[in-house]
Design a protein around this motif. Structure first.
Motif, PDB file in Angstrom:
ATOM      1  N   SER A   1      51.283  55.820  39.788  1.00  0.00           N
ATOM      2  CA  SER A   1      50.893  55.011  40.940  1.00  0.00           C
ATOM      3  C   SER A   1      51.598  53.664  40.908  1.00  0.00           C
ATOM      4  O   SER A   1      51.769  53.047  39.846  1.00  0.00           O
ATOM      5  N   ARG A   2      52.002  53.199  42.096  1.00  0.00           N
ATOM      6  CA  ARG A   2      52.642  51.888  42.222  1.00  0.00           C
ATOM      7  C   ARG A   2      51.769  50.942  43.052  1.00  0.00           C
ATOM      8  O   ARG A   2      52.256  49.956  43.591  1.00  0.00           O
ATOM      9  N   VAL A   3      50.497  51.272  43.164  1.00  0.00           N
ATOM     10  CA  VAL A   3      49.556  50.415  43.892  1.00  0.00           C
ATOM     11  C   VAL A   3      49.001  49.380  42.918  1.00  0.00           C
ATOM     12  O   VAL A   3      48.444  49.728  41.874  1.00  0.00           O
ATOM     13  N   ARG A   4      49.169  48.126  43.254  1.00  0.00           N
ATOM     14  CA  ARG A   4      48.697  47.097  42.344  1.00  0.00           C
ATOM     15  C   ARG A   4      47.174  47.045  42.335  1.00  0.00           C
ATOM     16  O   ARG A   4      46.521  47.429  43.323  1.00  0.00           O
ATOM     17  N   PRO A   5      46.559  46.567  41.272  1.00  0.00           N
ATOM     18  CA  PRO A   5      45.092  46.552  41.190  1.00  0.00           C
ATOM     19  C   PRO A   5      44.476  45.609  42.227  1.00  0.00           C
ATOM     20  O   PRO A   5      45.092  44.613  42.628  1.00  0.00           O
ATOM     21  N   ALA A   6      43.270  45.932  42.642  1.00  0.00           N
ATOM     22  CA  ALA A   6      42.553  45.093  43.595  1.00  0.00           C
ATOM     23  C   ALA A   6      42.034  43.839  42.907  1.00  0.00           C
ATOM     24  O   ALA A   6      41.999  43.753  41.673  1.00  0.00           O
ATOM     25  N   ASP A   7      41.631  42.867  43.718  1.00  0.00           N
ATOM     26  CA  ASP A   7      41.148  41.601  43.161  1.00  0.00           C
ATOM     27  C   ASP A   7      39.980  41.814  42.208  1.00  0.00           C
ATOM     28  O   ASP A   7      39.917  41.197  41.141  1.00  0.00           O
ATOM     29  N   ASP A   8      39.014  42.667  42.591  1.00  0.00           N
ATOM     30  CA  ASP A   8      37.858  42.855  41.722  1.00  0.00           C
ATOM     31  C   ASP A   8      38.235  43.594  40.443  1.00  0.00           C
ATOM     32  O   ASP A   8      37.615  43.375  39.391  1.00  0.00           O
ATOM     33  N   GLU A   9      39.252  44.454  40.492  1.00  0.00           N
ATOM     34  CA  GLU A   9      39.719  45.111  39.276  1.00  0.00           C
ATOM     35  C   GLU A   9      40.327  44.095  38.309  1.00  0.00           C
ATOM     36  O   GLU A   9      40.081  44.146  37.094  1.00  0.00           O
ATOM     37  N   VAL A  10      41.117  43.168  38.842  1.00  0.00           N
ATOM     38  CA  VAL A  10      41.713  42.132  38.000  1.00  0.00           C
ATOM     39  C   VAL A  10      40.630  41.232  37.412  1.00  0.00           C
ATOM     40  O   VAL A  10      40.673  40.856  36.232  1.00  0.00           O
ATOM     41  N   ALA A  11      39.629  40.880  38.230  1.00  0.00           N
ATOM     42  CA  ALA A  11      38.538  40.034  37.742  1.00  0.00           C
ATOM     43  C   ALA A  11      37.770  40.729  36.618  1.00  0.00           C
ATOM     44  O   ALA A  11      37.409  40.096  35.611  1.00  0.00           O
ATOM     45  N   GLU A  12      37.507  42.029  36.761  1.00  0.00           N
ATOM     46  CA  GLU A  12      36.817  42.770  35.711  1.00  0.00           C
ATOM     47  C   GLU A  12      37.674  42.868  34.457  1.00  0.00           C
ATOM     48  O   GLU A  12      37.176  42.758  33.332  1.00  0.00           O
ATOM     49  N   TRP A  13      38.976  43.081  34.635  1.00  0.00           N
ATOM     50  CA  TRP A  13      39.893  43.150  33.495  1.00  0.00           C
ATOM     51  C   TRP A  13      39.928  41.824  32.747  1.00  0.00           C
ATOM     52  O   TRP A  13      39.932  41.799  31.502  1.00  0.00           O
ATOM     53  N   MET A  14      39.934  40.714  33.463  1.00  0.00           N
ATOM     54  CA  MET A  14      39.902  39.391  32.834  1.00  0.00           C
ATOM     55  C   MET A  14      38.701  39.249  31.911  1.00  0.00           C
ATOM     56  O   MET A  14      38.820  38.783  30.771  1.00  0.00           O
ATOM     57  N   GLN A  15      37.523  39.662  32.399  1.00  0.00           N
ATOM     58  CA  GLN A  15      36.313  39.566  31.593  1.00  0.00           C
ATOM     59  C   GLN A  15      36.379  40.488  30.387  1.00  0.00           C
ATOM     60  O   GLN A  15      35.937  40.134  29.284  1.00  0.00           O
ATOM     61  N   ARG A  16      36.921  41.659  30.597  1.00  0.00           N
ATOM     62  CA  ARG A  16      36.927  42.684  29.541  1.00  0.00           C
ATOM     63  C   ARG A  16      37.827  42.287  28.376  1.00  0.00           C
ATOM     64  O   ARG A  16      37.487  42.507  27.212  1.00  0.00           O
ATOM     65  N   VAL A  17      38.997  41.717  28.670  1.00  0.00           N
ATOM     66  CA  VAL A  17      39.967  41.404  27.608  1.00  0.00           C
ATOM     67  C   VAL A  17      40.023  39.910  27.303  1.00  0.00           C
ATOM     68  O   VAL A  17      40.847  39.481  26.504  1.00  0.00           O
ATOM     69  N   ASP A  18      39.152  39.117  27.942  1.00  0.00           N
ATOM     70  CA  ASP A  18      39.108  37.665  27.738  1.00  0.00           C
ATOM     71  C   ASP A  18      40.460  37.018  28.071  1.00  0.00           C
ATOM     72  O   ASP A  18      40.998  36.222  27.307  1.00  0.00           O
ATOM     73  N   ALA A  19      40.988  37.376  29.232  1.00  0.00           N
ATOM     74  CA  ALA A  19      42.275  36.838  29.668  1.00  0.00           C
ATOM     75  C   ALA A  19      42.085  35.465  30.318  1.00  0.00           C
ATOM     76  O   ALA A  19      41.110  35.234  31.040  1.00  0.00           O
ATOM     77  N   VAL A  20      43.013  34.567  30.069  1.00  0.00           N
ATOM     78  CA  VAL A  20      42.973  33.215  30.631  1.00  0.00           C
ATOM     79  C   VAL A  20      44.125  33.069  31.618  1.00  0.00           C
ATOM     80  O   VAL A  20      45.299  33.177  31.222  1.00  0.00           O
ATOM     81  N   PRO A  21      43.857  32.835  32.896  1.00  0.00           N
ATOM     82  CA  PRO A  21      44.947  32.721  33.880  1.00  0.00           C
ATOM     83  C   PRO A  21      45.663  31.387  33.782  1.00  0.00           C
ATOM     84  O   PRO A  21      45.050  30.352  33.491  1.00  0.00           O
ATOM     85  N   ALA A  22      46.962  31.414  34.046  1.00  0.00           N
ATOM     86  CA  ALA A  22      47.753  30.182  34.057  1.00  0.00           C
ATOM     87  C   ALA A  22      47.555  29.410  35.357  1.00  0.00           C
ATOM     88  O   ALA A  22      47.917  28.231  35.445  1.00  0.00           O
ATOM     89  N   GLU A  23      47.011  30.067  36.366  1.00  0.00           N
ATOM     90  CA  GLU A  23      46.634  29.408  37.621  1.00  0.00           C
ATOM     91  C   GLU A  23      45.463  30.182  38.190  1.00  0.00           C
ATOM     92  O   GLU A  23      45.524  31.405  38.341  1.00  0.00           O
ATOM     93  N   GLY A  24      44.365  29.474  38.464  1.00  0.00           N
ATOM     94  CA  GLY A  24      43.147  30.153  38.913  1.00  0.00           C
ATOM     95  C   GLY A  24      43.128  30.363  40.414  1.00  0.00           C
ATOM     96  O   GLY A  24      43.699  29.591  41.188  1.00  0.00           O
ATOM     97  N   LEU A  25      42.452  31.438  40.822  1.00  0.00           N
ATOM     98  CA  LEU A  25      42.275  31.737  42.243  1.00  0.00           C
ATOM     99  C   LEU A  25      40.822  32.123  42.457  1.00  0.00           C
ATOM    100  O   LEU A  25      40.363  33.154  41.974  1.00  0.00           O
ATOM    101  N   LEU A  26      40.085  31.264  43.165  1.00  0.00           N
ATOM    102  CA  LEU A  26      38.669  31.493  43.428  1.00  0.00           C
ATOM    103  C   LEU A  26      38.495  31.915  44.879  1.00  0.00           C
ATOM    104  O   LEU A  26      38.871  31.176  45.795  1.00  0.00           O
ATOM    105  N   LEU A  27      37.930  33.099  45.089  1.00  0.00           N
ATOM    106  CA  LEU A  27      37.642  33.609  46.428  1.00  0.00           C
ATOM    107  C   LEU A  27      36.148  33.478  46.667  1.00  0.00           C
ATOM    108  O   LEU A  27      35.341  34.098  45.967  1.00  0.00           O
ATOM    109  N   LEU A  28      35.781  32.689  47.660  1.00  0.00           N
ATOM    110  CA  LEU A  28      34.384  32.361  47.919  1.00  0.00           C
ATOM    111  C   LEU A  28      34.029  32.731  49.360  1.00  0.00           C
ATOM    112  O   LEU A  28      34.595  32.177  50.302  1.00  0.00           O
TER     113      LEU A  28
END
Length: 297
Positions: free
Chosen positions: A114-141
């Motif tokens: 698959s060449r479909v990039r992950p959805a926003d909520d998938e990336v957010a869940e992945w961040m929590q799971r692997v304790d990833a720290v973004p170099a630039e934050g994006l908050l969707l409210l």
């Protein structure tokens, strides 16, 4: 009618006049000044105790905003709903304390073809799971009223929690999705976290139909039929910053401040020093050899 006789009153009696002796007075009755003073002290103590109990009952528990743990109205008490999603900005890398061969995919379901990039909520869940720290934050409210009553969003402020750390010297940088220019929302803000007084600055943007929308500052209003979507881009500058937002609102005579995130945690965004960093891209970008989930750029 015969009036009662005061035992302390001298009264004439038949026969030779002789005074009627008063019965001895007690110590408490003799010291009238001391008795009145002690009575006043006792009254003051009672009033103080009652006032303290009333204040303890009427004062809400919890620390004041800006001192220790933040206070926030419970979600059930808010006249609006708040959907919060925090991830890294598109095209910006993440720092993860893991080797590329051990790091999980940002996709919930892994499909190497698959060449479909992950959805926003998938990336957010992945961040929590692997304790990833973004170099630039994006908050969707996303904010929407829960009734026909209008909610006025008065102000949005940023609190960077001290101490701030320096930029992270990264050995590896990971890009869970690639390609910039994701769909933008009408209300765009950008905040510099290492500024002396960080605050969200409105920016111009476009809606989903491609129409240009000018930069608009607070206040805004929302209702059940009129939601608002905000995108806040957090730039760390030169710091490893932990931060949160405070949203001040009023509605139908009520007011309050919503602390974001509501669970007491903090958002984290960190500048990175990538001089010697290796860069890896998720398999869904252009495919990786074999069963690799991350391939070096």
């Amino acid at each position: 009618m015969t009036l009662p006789i005061d035992p302390y009153e001298r009264r004439p009696v038949p026969g030779p006049p002789s005074p009627v002796a008063r019965p001895p007075m007690g110590w408490w009755r003799r010291h009238r000044v001391l008795r009145n003073w002690l009575g006043g002290v006792a009254s003051a103590v009672v009033v103080s105790v009652i006032s303290g109990v009333a204040l303890a009952y009427l004062t809400p528990s919890g620390d004041t905003p800006g001192g220790g743990a933040p206070t926030s109205a419970a979600a059930d008490d808010l006249p609006f709903s708040a959907d919060v999603l925090y991830r890294g900005n598109h095209c910006a890398p993440y720092v993860v304390n893991a080797a590329p061969g051990e790091l999980s995919s940002p996709h919930r379901v892994v499909d190497p073809d698959s060449r479909v990039r992950p959805a926003d909520d998938e990336v957010a869940e992945w961040m929590q799971r692997v304790d990833a720290v973004p170099a630039e934050g994006l908050l969707l409210l996303t904010l929407q009223g829960t009734s026909d009553k209008t909610v006025v969003l008065q102000d949005l402020t940023v609190e960077v929690v001290a101490p701030k750390g320096p930029a992270i010297e990264a050995a590896n940088l990971f890009y869970p999705d690639a390609g910039c220019g994701a769909g933008e929302s009408p209300r765009l803000f950008r905040v510099g976290l290492d500024a002396a007084n960080p605050r969200p600055v409105p920016e111009a943007g476009v809606d989903l139909a491609g129409n240009k929308i000018p930069a608009v500052a607070f206040p805004f209003s929302v209702s059940a039929s009129d939601p608002e979507i905000f995108t806040v881009t957090a730039e760390p500058g030169r710091c490893d910053c932990s931060w949160r937002l405070r949203l001040r609102w009023t509605s139908a005579g009520r007011s309050g401040t919503l602390v974001i995130p509501e669970d007491g945690r903090l958002f984290r965004t960190a500048a990175v020093v990538d001089t010697n960093a290796r860069k890896f891209i998720a398999h869904s970008y252009k495919g990786c050899p074999g069963a690799l989930l991350w391939c070096e750029e």
